[in-house]
Design an enzyme around this catalytic site. Structure first.
Site, PDB file in Angstrom:
ATOM      1  N   ASN A 180       0.798  -1.230   0.000  1.00 28.05           N
ATOM      2  CA  ASN A 180       0.000   0.000   0.000  1.00 28.05           C
ATOM      3  C   ASN A 180       0.834   1.285   0.000  1.00 28.05           C
ATOM      4  O   ASN A 180       0.340   2.335  -0.401  1.00 28.05           O
ATOM      5  CB  ASN A 180      -1.008   0.002   1.151  1.00 28.05           C
ATOM      6  CG  ASN A 180      -0.364  -0.219   2.502  1.00 28.05           C
ATOM      7  OD1 ASN A 180       0.762  -0.695   2.601  1.00 28.05           O
ATOM      8  ND2 ASN A 180      -1.075   0.110   3.553  1.00 28.05           N
ATOM      9  N   LYS A 184      12.476  -7.584   0.863  1.00 30.55           N
ATOM     10  CA  LYS A 184      11.462  -8.346   0.136  1.00 30.55           C
ATOM     11  C   LYS A 184      10.199  -7.483   0.042  1.00 30.55           C
ATOM     12  O   LYS A 184       9.457  -7.350   1.013  1.00 30.55           O
ATOM     13  CB  LYS A 184      11.170  -9.661   0.858  1.00 30.55           C
ATOM     14  CG  LYS A 184      10.369 -10.682   0.026  1.00 30.55           C
ATOM     15  CD  LYS A 184       8.899 -10.382   0.025  1.00 30.55           C
ATOM     16  CE  LYS A 184       8.127 -11.315  -0.893  1.00 30.55           C
ATOM     17  NZ  LYS A 184       6.739 -10.831  -1.103  1.00 30.55           N
ATOM     18  N   PRO A 185       9.924  -6.874  -1.120  1.00 32.71           N
ATOM     19  CA  PRO A 185       8.702  -6.082  -1.278  1.00 32.71           C
ATOM     20  C   PRO A 185       7.510  -6.981  -1.563  1.00 32.71           C
ATOM     21  O   PRO A 185       7.663  -8.176  -1.867  1.00 32.71           O
ATOM     22  CB  PRO A 185       9.024  -5.206  -2.495  1.00 32.71           C
ATOM     23  CG  PRO A 185       9.918  -6.082  -3.322  1.00 32.71           C
ATOM     24  CD  PRO A 185      10.744  -6.876  -2.346  1.00 32.71           C
ATOM     25  N   GLY A 189       2.702  -5.184   7.838  1.00 39.44           N
ATOM     26  CA  GLY A 189       1.674  -6.002   7.203  1.00 39.44           C
ATOM     27  C   GLY A 189       0.607  -6.410   8.196  1.00 39.44           C
ATOM     28  O   GLY A 189       0.415  -5.762   9.235  1.00 39.44           O
ATOM     29  N   SER A 190      -0.054  -7.505   7.906  1.00 35.24           N
ATOM     30  CA  SER A 190      -1.186  -7.930   8.724  1.00 35.24           C
ATOM     31  C   SER A 190      -0.735  -8.527  10.052  1.00 35.24           C
ATOM     32  O   SER A 190       0.380  -9.052  10.183  1.00 35.24           O
ATOM     33  CB  SER A 190      -2.019  -8.960   7.970  1.00 35.24           C
ATOM     34  OG  SER A 190      -1.334 -10.198   7.881  1.00 35.24           O
ATOM     35  N   GLU A 200       5.026  -3.579  12.423  1.00 37.44           N
ATOM     36  CA  GLU A 200       3.967  -2.580  12.293  1.00 37.44           C
ATOM     37  C   GLU A 200       2.805  -3.299  11.645  1.00 37.44           C
ATOM     38  O   GLU A 200       2.797  -3.561  10.445  1.00 37.44           O
ATOM     39  CB  GLU A 200       4.453  -1.387  11.456  1.00 37.44           C
ATOM     40  CG  GLU A 200       3.534  -0.182  11.536  1.00 37.44           C
ATOM     41  CD  GLU A 200       2.570  -0.132  10.374  1.00 37.44           C
ATOM     42  OE1 GLU A 200       1.391  -0.493  10.608  1.00 37.44           O
ATOM     43  OE2 GLU A 200       2.964   0.274   9.284  1.00 37.44           O
ATOM     44  N   LEU A 201       1.813  -3.659  12.478  1.00 46.30           N
ATOM     45  CA  LEU A 201       0.770  -4.583  12.062  1.00 46.30           C
ATOM     46  C   LEU A 201      -0.565  -3.865  11.867  1.00 46.30           C
ATOM     47  O   LEU A 201      -0.620  -2.658  11.706  1.00 46.30           O
ATOM     48  CB  LEU A 201       0.668  -5.714  13.085  1.00 46.30           C
ATOM     49  CG  LEU A 201       1.999  -6.419  13.399  1.00 46.30           C
ATOM     50  CD1 LEU A 201       1.814  -7.500  14.445  1.00 46.30           C
ATOM     51  CD2 LEU A 201       2.610  -7.002  12.124  1.00 46.30           C
ATOM     52  N   CYS A 250      -2.958   1.239   7.054  1.00 48.52           N
ATOM     53  CA  CYS A 250      -3.101   0.632   8.377  1.00 48.52           C
ATOM     54  C   CYS A 250      -3.586   1.631   9.421  1.00 48.52           C
ATOM     55  O   CYS A 250      -4.081   1.238  10.479  1.00 48.52           O
ATOM     56  CB  CYS A 250      -1.779   0.019   8.823  1.00 48.52           C
ATOM     57  SG  CYS A 250      -0.397   1.160   8.739  1.00 48.52           S
ATOM     58  N   GLU A 300     -10.680  -4.972  10.992  1.00 49.31           N
ATOM     59  CA  GLU A 300     -10.066  -3.952  10.137  1.00 49.31           C
ATOM     60  C   GLU A 300     -10.616  -4.064   8.721  1.00 49.31           C
ATOM     61  O   GLU A 300     -10.709  -5.153   8.159  1.00 49.31           O
ATOM     62  CB  GLU A 300      -8.550  -4.131  10.113  1.00 49.31           C
ATOM     63  CG  GLU A 300      -7.816  -3.073   9.295  1.00 49.31           C
ATOM     64  CD  GLU A 300      -6.310  -3.258   9.299  1.00 49.31           C
ATOM     65  OE1 GLU A 300      -5.587  -2.251   9.217  1.00 49.31           O
ATOM     66  OE2 GLU A 300      -5.848  -4.423   9.396  1.00 49.31           O
TER      67      GLU A 300
END
Length: 529
Positions: free
Chosen positions: A200, A223-224, A279-280, A301-302, A335, A433
């Site tokens: 995102n 790793k994108p 990510g999640s 960072e979730l 997020c 979410e």
């Protein structure tokens, strides 16, 4: 003919093995024709060793005939990741110990300058692979380079690697009671780090991690997301042009099928000393488990489920402006997007009416079109999930004020900006979410009720509230269970501020002076003098 990214020998890391697989892509005319410098995307990969990158804003016809494909990217797996880690490890000594902090700072600054010089191309690449409107992509280039600028400056400050402090010794000389010795605390680079970034924010999530990592003297394996690897490829090209040495910033691109084994290698390989992931929450928990056997440092960072509270004394025009910025940026796919709107009953009608008026003015369409305010969601699955959540909420008693449905006339990945009122807290649109452009609203009457609703979630990344009461600002913000709080504002992220959550929204902080601390260890040295 698009050129392939080629590796040049490092002037100091002679141990780095060359000739191994490199991450690069072949761009189709659909994207190459938009760029002033198509070589940012490399070229030459095709067939079984590649995966497709698609334009999420494409029409149904384009998906059907294959013209939604904008590039083919190298497909890399566990062995490629292991080799990338080995190269990063071989380069570590030269970057950490053989390069001054000032030189690292200069290289990071040069990298930032090159990204700015190629800002329009980078923005177009982001829009084509992520779907966000071009004006948002341009803004992200500015936002992303701000982290490189910030950490180029931090590289030479005392809180970076090589810095530290000296403090008084508690030990005494037995003969006269005078202080004996010196206590020194020295910051040292963690080592090789694994950086795993989401789709995102294709540039900002890379620079927010790679900036402090490289500034501290770490080497990194990046790793994108498989959905947006092209921005990462372009950033890798520019990093090499800026003078980032061989092996210092390795890029691993993997499709969905190989992503799990790439992540597994990063988390279990003992050479990697730290993982930084955005990510999640479920994936973050998995990475924690995988990293436990080697006791890696983690920055996570979730997910979030941000509350947006509008008090009875709020300036409603300010609240609507903040809500629009927080909710509909990137089609609600951030997020820190507001997911639960908690509005005082006395101002509900005014807030909903003004918000609906603003939402109805959003122009939806392909991100490359002029004046588009909102693009697609990233794929068809979110469209399906959004429709199911909205329908469930309506079945539970909610009222749909605006939107509520997909927009197939634009393409299979578009969903209408939506406002729901009278939403039940048990509805999935409220309880989980929602990565999408939906505003679920519930009213309250007391501050205590608003606080209870805001904190009633297992996550704690961001929250927002609008009020003109100064006492309430301090009282309410201190009671919110979140790592980030916005007051009368909907977009608050910046390089100088610490970004991160509490509860199940993650560990550690990115950005600000504390962000570089995530990439250094502190060594205690006692000198008996």
């Amino acid at each position: 003919m698009l050129s392939v990214i080629r590796r040049s020998p490092s002037p100091f890391a002679s141990k780095v093995k060359t000739g191994t697989i490199a991450a690069f892509s072949t761009a189709t005319p659909a994207i190459a024709s938009l760029l002033a410098d198509p070589s940012l995307l490399g070229g030459g990969v095709s067939g079984a060793n590649a995966f497709d990158v698609v334009d999420p804003g494409a029409s149904a016809k384009q998906f059907d005939d294959g013209s939604a494909i904008i590039a083919h990217v190298t497909r890399m797996g566990r062995q490629d990741t292991k080799e990338a880690i080995d190269r990063a490890n071989a380069a570590l000594g030269g970057w950490r110990d053989g390069t001054t902090a000032l030189r690292r700072s200069e290289i990071i600054s040069k990298w930032s300058d090159l990204i700015k010089d190629n800002a329009e191309d980078i923005a177009k690449i982001m829009t084509m692979e992520s779907g966000k409107p071009l004006h948002e992509s341009r803004g992200e280039v500015t936002y992303g380079t701000s982290f490189l600028d910030y950490y180029a400056a931090e590289a030479i400050r005392p809180n970076s690697a090589g810095g530290g402090y000296v403090c008084p010794s508690p030990f005494t000389n037995p003969s006269n009671g005078a202080p004996r010795g010196k206590i020194m605390a020295i910051n040292e680079a963690v080592g090789v780090v694994g950086l795993i970034t989401p789709w995102n924010f294709p540039i900002a999530m890379i620079t927010r991690k790679a900036g402090p990592a490289l500034a501290a003297g770490c080497t990194a394996v990046l790793k994108p997301s498989e959905l947006t690897p092209l921005t990462a490829v372009a950033l890798s090209v520019l990093a090499k042009r800026a003078g980032v040495p061989e092996g210092v910033l390795e890029l691993v691109t993997a499709d969905r099928d190989l992503t799990r084994e790439v992540g597994d290698e990063m988390c279990t390989n003992p050479i990697v000393k730290k993982i930084s992931f955005t990510g999640s929450t479920p994936v973050g928990k998995l990475l924690m488990k995988l990293s436990s056997d080697t006791v890696k440092r983690l920055s996570l960072e979730l997910g979030g489920n941000a509350a947006f509270v509008v008090f009875e004394d709020a300036d409603i025009d300010v609240a609507v402006k903040a809500a629009m910025a927080s909710k509909f940026r990137n089609a609600g796919q951030t997020c820190v997007c507001s997911d639960r709107f908690i509005v005082h009953k006395s101002v509900e009608d005014e807030f909903v009416n003004k918000l609906a008026e603003a939402v109805n003015q959003i122009k939806v369409g392909h991100g490359m079109m002029d004046d588009v305010g909102m693009g697609p969601v990233i794929s068809t699955l979110p469209v399906k999930n959004l429709k199911e959540k909205v329908d469930e909420a309506i079945k539970d008693g909610a009222t749909c004020v605006v939107g509520g449905s997909p927009l197939p006339e634009h393409g299979p990945n578009f969903f209408a900006p939506t406002i729901l009122t009278d939403v039940e807290t048990s509805s999935l649109i409220w309880d989980t979410e929602t990565f999408g452009p939906v505003v679920p609203i519930k009213t309250f009457e007391t501050e205590e009720e608003a606080l209870s609703l805001a904190n009633d979630t297992c996550t704690g990344l961001a929250s927002y509230f609008c009020t003109q009461d100064l006492s309430r600002i301090f009282r309410f913000s201190s009671s919110l269970e979140n790592g980030i709080v916005g007051v009368n504002e909907g977009i608050i992220s910046n390089a100088a501020a610490p970004f991160g959550g509490v509860k199940e929204s993650g560990l550690g902080r990115e950005g600000s002076v504390v962000g570089i601390n995530e990439y250094v260890e502190t060594k205690y040295i006692f000198l008996n003098t």
